[in-house]
Enzyme design. Structure first.
Site: not given
Ligand code: UD1
Ligand code: MG
Length: 466
Positions: A21, A27, A87, A153, A182, A328, A372, A375, A382
């Site tokens: 994550a 994007r 990371q 992929g 993938n 709510r 009741n 209306a 508050y």
């Molecule tokens: C990735 C896969 C692709 C697959 C697709 C499915 C790789 C190289 N590619 O591409 O094969 O079809 O998901 O949706 O794995 N993330 C990190 N650290 C990083 C990069 C990414 O934690 O350095 C996490 C992102 O938060 C995300 C997930 O990994 O939740 C996937 O990363 P993203 O950049 O979305 O990969 P895709 O281009 O979608």
């Molecule tokens: Mg992705």
């Protein structure tokens, strides 16, 4: 059905789930980390955590990016025992998994990798990975066939074996015609993951360490790599707002189906929106255009009419709500409560059989049963600084257009005159008049009309002269 986990000999099946994550989500063009964008009222990373829990994970590791404390907080809310790894540089999915090395270095069981941007994966799909691993696979990749494979992929397969995953930017023209891609959900034997993770390099179009390269590396090691195929709707990866909308639509369709199967009537399903945690009993009828925010629980036999917005509320059996009601903030409505049009209820407890039919605001109130609410009744809860409670007993009759200035209490069986501003407690069975007394002046109306006509004539003569 095969179990997901490998028995570690001590009778305890180990399953580690690693949730990736840390991505920036470029994007998405958002100030908020991608995995916090919600689907069905829950951040995507929350869906991943729930999937990991549903899969029977014995431990969960989440890799997050720098400054993403909010992601960490969301993970902690749903899985307090999850370990979080940072990371600091986004060098790819393979690099991200390395950050969680401590969690899998000695893993004797299986390791499941879930991407934080793939929120809809089902328990069945995850179980199918377990079946394959138990059957002798070293790595299992969940594939799917999207309408448009661009960006994913591609899976290079031979029979039931997966030879390699080719990322979009590295694929040849021929490889790009492959429709099987993938999903990002992968299962590993712990030892296999530990053996291949450091062999992953970054000599590719993006200069990133791709986790997907683990497939080719494992094959080179004579390990067994397999794939399964999941329904496209549940493994959509969210990289931009169009995919976010698609995933939301898919999620909503799944929920609508679930509820209809469970005995809920949806008059126009496409216009009714649910949250991940919405709970609805049997024989509930929901009219078009109703939105359920998080935290809604509805008992049997309730009717929700059109254009209601409900969030964080428990609704008792046989209640009727709306049209145009907003409820709510931790509200609790008893059995057979009726809320009519343009009634807002916030953080209030309302007893069985009580009715508020029209145009009211009930905030921070505790209301008994069979009362009741006329209306236009407003709780003035508050004062600009504090929120105060309005307490109303059983069988009370609150006259139309009453302002209840909190804190204030109305005893059982009390009555307030219409138009009252109630600033003092009303004892049980008392009638409170909190308004100016009416004065009638007999025969005065014609004189008033004469005066008005004289005024008009005077104005016209001034105009004529100028
Ligand atoms: C990735 C896969 C692709 C697959 C697709 C499915 C790789 C190289 N590619 O591409 O094969 O079809 O998901 O949706 O794995 N993330 C990190 N650290 C990083 C990069 C990414 O934690 O350095 C996490 C992102 O938060 C995300 C997930 O990994 O939740 C996937 O990363 P993203 O950049 O979305 O990969 P895709 O281009 O979608
Ligand atoms: Mg992705």
């Amino acid at each position: 059905m095969g179990r997901f986990c490998v028995d570690n000999g001590a009778g305890m099946a180990e399953l580690l789930s690693i949730i990736l994550a840390a991505g920036e989500g470029t994007r998405m063009r958002s100030a908020m980390p991608k995995v916090l964008h919600p689907i069905g009222g829950l951040p995507m990373v929350g869906h991943a955590v729930r999937a990991a829990l549903a899969a029977g994970s014995t431990s969960i590791a989440v890799v997050i990016g720098p400054g993403h404390e909010a992601v960490q907080a969301e993970v902690a809310r749903l899985a307090p025992a999850a370990r979080v790894f940072l990371q600091s540089e986004r060098l790819g999915t393979g690099h991200a998994v390395r950050m969680a090395r401590e969690a899998f270095a000695n893993a004797s069981g299986n390791v499941l990798v879930i991407y934080g941007d793939t929120p809809l994966v089902s328990a069945d799909t995850i179980r199918s990975i377990g079946t394959r691993l138990d059957g002798g696979a070293d790595i299992v990749v969940v594939g799917f066939e999207p309408d448009d494979p661009t960006g994913y992929g591609r899976l290079l397969t031979q029979g039931d074996r997966l030879l390699a995953i080719r990322e979009q930017k590295d694929a040849t023209e021929a490889e790009r015609t492959i429709g099987l891609v993938n999903s990002g959900i992968m299962g590993f034997r712990g030892a296999t993951l530990a053996a291949v993770i450091d062999k992953i390099g970054n000599k590719n179009a993006k200069g990133e360490y791709y986790l997907t390269d683990a497939v080719e590396l494992a094959n080179a090691d004579k390990r067994r790599v397999e794939y399964t195929v999941a329904p496209a709707e549940e493994v959509i990866g969210v990289d931009d707002r169009r995919k976010l909308a698609q995933a939301e639509a898919q999620f909503q369709d799944l929920r609508r189906d679930d509820f209809m199967r469970a005995g809920v009537t949806l008059k126009d399903p496409q216009t009714i929106h649910f949250s991940y945690d919405t709970e609805i009993g049997r024989d509930v009828t929901i009219w078009p255009n109703v939105v359920f925010g998080p935290g809604v629980k509805i008992a049997d036999g309730v009717e929700i009419r059109s254009f209601c917005d409900l969030e964080d509320v428990v609704i008792g059996e046989g209640a009727t709500i709306g049209p145009f009601a907003r409820v709510r903030g931790g509200a609790e409505l008893g059995a057979k409560v009726h809320l009519g049009n343009f009634v807002e209820v916030k953080k209030s407890r309302i007893g069985a059989g009580t009715k508020a039919g029209h145009l009211s605001y009930l905030g921070d109130a505790v209301i008994g049963s069979k009362t009741n609410i006329g209306a236009g009744t407003i709780t003035c809860n508050y004062d600009g600084v504090n929120k105060d409670t309005t307490t109303i007993g059983n069988d009370v009759f609150v006259g139309s257009n009453t302002s209840l200035v909190a804190p204030v209490m109305l005893g059982d069986g009390a009555y307030t005159a219409s138009g009252s501003v109630i600033t003092e407690d009303v004892p049980a069975d008392a009638v409170a008049f909190g308004r100016a007394r009416q004065v009638n002046k007999p025969g005065y109306a014609p004189k008033l009309r004469e005066k008005a006509l004289a005024k008009k004539a005077a104005k016209q003569s001034v105009k004529g002269k100028s």
